[in-house]
Write a protein that holds these residues in place. Structure first.
Motif, PDB file in Angstrom:
ATOM      1  N   LYS A 202      30.346  20.007  35.983  1.00  0.00           N
ATOM      2  CA  LYS A 202      31.683  19.586  35.566  1.00  0.00           C
ATOM      3  C   LYS A 202      32.187  18.520  36.518  1.00  0.00           C
ATOM      4  O   LYS A 202      31.800  18.496  37.682  1.00  0.00           O
ATOM      5  N   MET A 203      33.067  17.658  36.018  1.00  0.00           N
ATOM      6  CA  MET A 203      33.694  16.668  36.882  1.00  0.00           C
ATOM      7  C   MET A 203      35.005  16.208  36.265  1.00  0.00           C
ATOM      8  O   MET A 203      35.236  16.389  35.067  1.00  0.00           O
ATOM      9  N   ARG A 204      35.869  15.628  37.103  1.00  0.00           N
ATOM     10  CA  ARG A 204      37.165  15.136  36.640  1.00  0.00           C
ATOM     11  C   ARG A 204      36.967  14.016  35.634  1.00  0.00           C
ATOM     12  O   ARG A 204      36.063  13.197  35.774  1.00  0.00           O
ATOM     13  N   ILE A 205      37.845  13.980  34.633  1.00  0.00           N
ATOM     14  CA  ILE A 205      37.685  12.978  33.586  1.00  0.00           C
ATOM     15  C   ILE A 205      37.921  11.565  34.102  1.00  0.00           C
ATOM     16  O   ILE A 205      37.238  10.634  33.692  1.00  0.00           O
TER      17      ILE A 205
ATOM     18  N   GLU B 110      30.920  11.005  22.725  1.00  0.00           N
ATOM     19  CA  GLU B 110      30.558  12.357  23.139  1.00  0.00           C
ATOM     20  C   GLU B 110      29.925  12.255  24.526  1.00  0.00           C
ATOM     21  O   GLU B 110      29.064  11.410  24.766  1.00  0.00           O
ATOM     22  N   VAL B 111      30.367  13.099  25.434  1.00  0.00           N
ATOM     23  CA  VAL B 111      29.836  13.106  26.792  1.00  0.00           C
ATOM     24  C   VAL B 111      28.434  13.709  26.745  1.00  0.00           C
ATOM     25  O   VAL B 111      28.240  14.820  26.261  1.00  0.00           O
ATOM     26  N   VAL B 112      27.444  12.959  27.234  1.00  0.00           N
ATOM     27  CA  VAL B 112      26.060  13.416  27.231  1.00  0.00           C
ATOM     28  C   VAL B 112      25.664  13.955  28.600  1.00  0.00           C
ATOM     29  O   VAL B 112      25.003  14.983  28.699  1.00  0.00           O
ATOM     30  N   ALA B 113      26.091  13.254  29.656  1.00  0.00           N
ATOM     31  CA  ALA B 113      25.713  13.660  31.014  1.00  0.00           C
ATOM     32  C   ALA B 113      26.822  13.308  31.983  1.00  0.00           C
ATOM     33  O   ALA B 113      27.714  12.511  31.668  1.00  0.00           O
ATOM     34  N   LEU B 114      26.758  13.903  33.150  1.00  0.00           N
ATOM     35  CA  LEU B 114      27.707  13.633  34.224  1.00  0.00           C
ATOM     36  C   LEU B 114      26.941  13.114  35.429  1.00  0.00           C
ATOM     37  O   LEU B 114      25.830  13.559  35.689  1.00  0.00           O
TER      38      LEU B 114
END
Length: 136
Positions: A14-17, A73-77
């Motif tokens: 997880k990470m801040r947007i 769509e978020v795929v990776a962080l």
């Protein structure tokens, strides 16, 4: 080990947007990303959020930058900002969003605002033409 592999190796859960938007190169600085989130130009599942909100892979974002809008769509962080080709692997844009953005960019090119060509103060020639127009 190449830089891209190093960045992929440091993936987080997880990470801040605001940090993710900066890493994905939607904004030049993290503070600009935070301002966009705070002002409602970035939405998570069609809801306003705060810059400190954590995101995870699979989340759907809508991002408004100027007149262009992105549905992604978020795929990776990633924990650090990398080159543009790497940043493009962090998200997947929907086909409808791509088509809409292409139409918006085409419309902007076809309908340029007349004042967009002018930069700064009018030249001496421009002033003469303005005066001729005012007299008529």
């Amino acid at each position: 080990m190449p830089r891209e592999q190093l960045l992929l190796a440091t993936l987080a859960n997880k990470m801040r947007i605001d940090k993710w938007l900066w890493c994905a190169r939607f904004f030049k600085t993290r503070s600009l990303a935070a301002q966009a989130v705070e002002s409602g130009k970035v939405k998570l599942d069609a809801q306003r959020i705060k810059p400190a909100r954590d995101i995870a892979p699979g989340d759907r974002l809508s991002v408004q930058i100027g007149e262009l809008s992105w549905e992604i769509e978020v795929v990776a962080l990633a924990t650090q900002r990398g080159p543009a080709p790497f940043a493009q692997t962090l998200y997947r844009e929907t086909e409808a969003s791509q088509a809409r953005r292409q139409q918006q960019m085409l419309a902007q090119q076809l309908q340029r605002e007349p004042s967009a060509q002018m930069k700064g103060r009018p030249t001496k020639r421009d002033r003469r033409q303005i005066k001729r127009f005012e007299r008529a």
